[in-house]
Write a protein that holds these residues in place. Structure first.
Motif, PDB file in Angstrom:
ATOM      1  N   CYS A  13       5.608 -10.176   5.537  1.00 58.70           N
ATOM      2  CA  CYS A  13       4.583  -9.127   5.481  1.00 58.70           C
ATOM      3  C   CYS A  13       3.400  -9.484   6.375  1.00 58.70           C
ATOM      4  N   SER A  17       2.145  -7.340   9.597  1.00 48.69           N
ATOM      5  CA  SER A  17       0.774  -6.840   9.538  1.00 48.69           C
ATOM      6  C   SER A  17      -0.056  -7.375  10.703  1.00 48.69           C
ATOM      7  N   PHE A  23      -1.794  -2.698   7.739  1.00 50.64           N
ATOM      8  CA  PHE A  23      -0.962  -2.833   6.552  1.00 50.64           C
ATOM      9  C   PHE A  23      -0.050  -1.617   6.402  1.00 50.64           C
ATOM     10  N   GLN A  34       2.267   0.407   0.843  1.00 52.40           N
ATOM     11  CA  GLN A  34       1.111  -0.283   1.387  1.00 52.40           C
ATOM     12  C   GLN A  34       0.509  -1.243   0.373  1.00 52.40           C
ATOM     13  N   VAL A  37       2.399  -4.530   0.362  1.00 53.27           N
ATOM     14  CA  VAL A  37       2.029  -5.384   1.492  1.00 53.27           C
ATOM     15  C   VAL A  37       0.668  -6.019   1.244  1.00 53.27           C
ATOM     16  N   CYS A  38      -0.286  -5.235   0.759  1.00 52.55           N
ATOM     17  CA  CYS A  38      -1.625  -5.767   0.479  1.00 52.55           C
ATOM     18  C   CYS A  38      -1.560  -6.904  -0.542  1.00 52.55           C
ATOM     19  N   ILE A  41      -0.248 -10.052   1.176  1.00 49.60           N
ATOM     20  CA  ILE A  41      -1.266 -10.669   2.036  1.00 49.60           C
ATOM     21  C   ILE A  41      -2.317 -11.380   1.171  1.00 49.60           C
TER      22      ILE A  41
END
Length: 304
Positions: A13, A17, A23, A34, A37-38, A41
């Motif tokens: 990811c 990104s 993202f 999304q 992914v956040c 991260i």
């Protein structure tokens, strides 16, 4: 001791990104939401205790630490994917990872390699460009083909052939002349090769000449680059004829003074001692030595 490695999904990811600096685009590429992914991260930043992205009104930007980490992670993920595909695609076969100087690979080895592969269909040969010696222990290479004196610690080296470069240039560079003396050549722009910095000095010395500016001129790393520069009239280059047969045959390059010089260097097949008993490598070694011997014999007969 447990390895300090983040979860693979978080790294994937992050790489996506970082590449997109988005993202949202990373989520689309990875078929995730999304928010997923956040979270990945955020978990990665917590694991590293480092901020990788700056959040702005227009989206996200990599921090300095994020830029450095993204470059390193991207190359390692590429390597993991490459190794995975190699294992998946070569079940029941042997794979040779070969490092070699690029122009030799494209102009001499590749035109002959199909012969080896027909004889040994169970062997796959992968090739990667390397122009300078390296430590085999730091790489996945099984063997290398390089130009030098054959002195490579911890290896077995097998001499393949000499190089014997000759001066070549575009016909337009010296028109209407077709032949030049070494004195004439000394007045032309000399194209230099990065890995053969004293080639012109050796060539002029073989002609009993000393030229003050023999180290000057545009420097290029590969013979293929030298050939292109010469064809475009940038100067005169020293290139082995067997690497530019087509260019000489169709007249894009000519040799106005086809003399070479003797050197102790040559092309070698290099095999690390720890892999010297590999059946696939032994088969490749025997084949390429036979091919090189036949080529040297043919080249000698053409000079007679």
């Amino acid at each position: 001791m447990r390895r300090k490695i983040p979860p693979t999904q978080a790294l994937i990811c992050f790489e996506s990104s970082a590449r997109h600096e988005s993202f949202t685009k990373a989520a689309e590429e990875l078929s995730l939401t999304q928010s997923a992914v956040c979270r990945q991260i955020a978990n990665l930043e917590a694991f590293l205790d480092i901020q990788l992205f700056r959040r702005t009104r227009r989206g996200v930007k990599l921090t300095d630490a994020g830029q450095i980490y993204s470059r390193r992670i991207a190359s390692r993920l590429d390597a993991v994917e490459r190794d995975t595909l190699s294992v998946m695609g070569n079940q029941g076969t042997a794979t040779l990872e070969l490092a070699l100087v690029p122009t030799f690979g494209t102009q001499w080895l590749l035109p002959r390699l199909s012969h080896f592969l027909r004889q040994h269909p169970q062997i796959t040969v992968n090739m990667t460009n390397r122009t300078r010696p390296f430590l085999f222990a730091d790489t996945e290479f099984d063997a290398a083909i390089y130009f030098g004196d054959g002195d490579w610690s911890g290896t077995q080296t097998h001499y393949l052939m000499p190089e014997a470069p000759i001066p070549v240039c575009s016909p337009a560079l010296i028109a209407p002349a077709r032949e030049l003396t070494p004195e004439d050549i000394a007045q032309l722009p000399l194209l230099q090769q990065t890995t053969r910095p004293y080639a012109w000095r050796q060539w002029f010395a073989a002609a009993d000449m000393r030229v003050e500016h023999d180290l000057n001129g545009t420097r290029l790393e590969l013979f293929s680059m030298l050939a292109q520069a010469a064809m475009h009239g940038m100067g005169i280059a020293l290139i082995p004829p067997f690497l530019i047969r087509q260019e000489l045959a169709d007249g894009r390059l000519i040799s106005p003074c086809p003399r070479s010089f003797e050197t102790d260097n040559g092309y070698y097949l290099v095999i690390p001692e720890r892999k010297a008993e590999s059946a696939a490598l032994l088969a490749f070694r025997d084949w390429i030595l036979q091919q090189a011997h036949a080529w040297v014999k043919e080249a000698a007969s053409l000079k007679m």
